[in-house]
Scaffold this motif. Structure first.
Motif: not given
Length: 393
Positions: A202-206, A183-188, A280-285, A241-250
């Motif tokens: 966060a989507i681009t980073v993901a 489980v990975i959370k990308i925090i943008g 320049g993003a952060q993550y939780e893994l 029309a909005a930049i995603a601030p975070d994304v979760e991947m499983i």
């Protein structure tokens, strides 16, 4: 004898298919199984591992005990088949063949009960809940399914749509992969889609993280050591029309060797950390250890192959490569000598060619007698020939 039970096995399988129950919710299925075993005159225990059922066919004399296992749970996936026995429950369906496994083991129980008590030893019929990711095998073991009497060996099967109906394959040693969860959370940083430089998408980073993880197998691991990393779910964002601030991947991580399995969390974190920091993003893994690999005992594999040739009077089996699929039969295989083999269920039609877990998965029901006969014959051969130590309880 198994062919004569084809019609009831088909009826059981179709009934279970219409009424699927997911992990630890198999109350209806378990009730049907328990009544069937009771009518056969077996000692029956219910509620093992919450919704599991165990039937015991006790021999006339003390001897070795073999366990035969079938899993009963369905998947949380919508059935897309248009057949008379389609799932009646929205969002749940038997798309991995567990309805067939249960029906075949019910058939094997009826076969063996009809023959009568074995001269020596015991046969346990283990109907297990929650194989699909919820470790029902471990729950049943924690409730003592391998005790009283002590189980000396285990056998089980899984239907395979890549094999013709009635064909069998098996591996010695590692048979199915260890299966872990990722489980990975990308925090943008959110913002307007027209000004992406002011946010951290966060989507681009993901997307880059997913791409990077696919290079683990090709560039970071010995190519002779199989590994699969699959991201099966991704969720994030609000609108176009909005930049995603975070994304979760499983996702899932599959390996065959303990050494590589132990290294995977560090390898994955290095990839994620490097990609995320460059944007320049952060993550939780979070890395969750799941099922171990299924281990097939050499002597039990020999018993299975010899039984096949004895039963069908021809070589209907062959050795196969290990599967990268996960199976919680692994818990039994790490406790007692075991064999877990594959049964072909494809008649060559498109309907029986869909892969496991596909919304339109189905099987050739002519395979059911093959599975029931194999399980029953393996059990008979084991209790009559095994020299393993045993309890007299």
């Amino acid at each position: 004898m198994a062919e004569k039970l084809k019609d009831p096995m088909v009826a059981w399988r179709r009934d279970f298919h219409r009424h699927p129950e997911t992990g630890y919710e198999e109350f209806r299925t378990a009730g049907i199984v328990a009544k069937h075993l009771s009518r056969l005159g077996m000692e029956v225990a219910e509620g093992i591992g919450k919704t599991g059922v165990v039937g015991l066919l006790r021999g006339e004399q003390p001897g070795p005990t073999i366990g035969l296992r079938a899993d009963m749970d369905a998947l949380p996936i919508q059935d897309q088949k248009v057949v008379p026995y389609s799932s009646l429950t929205d969002g749940k369906a038997h798309l991995c063949g567990h309805d067939a496994h249960t029906s075949m083991l019910m058939g094997a129980a009826q076969l063996l009960a009809g023959i009568g008590r074995p001269k020596r030893g015991n046969i346990k019929f283990i109907f297990q809940p929650a194989e699909e990711g919820l470790a029902g095998a471990k729950a049943m073991m924690d409730d003592g399914v391998l005790q009283n009497p002590k189980v000396d060996a285990m056998a089980g099967l899984h239907v395979f749509p890549t094999l013709p109906t009635g064909r069998l394959t098996v591996c010695k040693g590692v048979s199915f992969a260890a299966a872990d969860q990722l489980v990975i959370k990308i925090i943008g940083k959110g913002g307007h889609a027209a000004r992406p430089h002011e946010g951290v998408d966060a989507i681009t980073v993901a997307a880059q993280v997913i791409s990077g993880l696919q290079h683990v197998a090709s560039r970071l691991v010995d190519p002779l050591e199989p590994v699969v990393i699959t991201i099966g779910k991704i969720q994030g964002g609000y609108m176009g029309a909005a930049i995603a601030p975070d994304v979760e991947m499983i996702g899932t991580v599959r390996t065959l060797t303990p050494s590589l399995r132990a290294r995977m969390p560090e390898i994955i974190e290095n990839v994620v950390s490097g990609v995320v920091s460059s944007f320049g993003a952060q993550y939780e893994l979070n890395y969750f250890t799941g099922y171990p690999a299924v281990l097939n005992d050499e002597s039990m594999v020999d018993l299975m192959t010899q039984t096949s040739e004895q039963l069908f009077q021809d070589k209907r089996w062959e050795y196969a490569k290990p599967s990268m699929g996960g199976e919680d039969f692994a818990y039994y295989s790490h406790s007692v000598p075991s064999v877990f083999f594959r049964l072909g269920i494809s008649d060559g039609s498109a309907a029986t060619g869909y892969p496991l877990h596909h919304p339109r998965f189905d099987l050739d029901e002519n395979a059911l007698p093959y599975g029931a006969a194999m399980l029953a014959a393996i059990a008979l051969n084991f209790v009559s020939t095994s020299s393993l130590s045993y309890e007299t309880k």
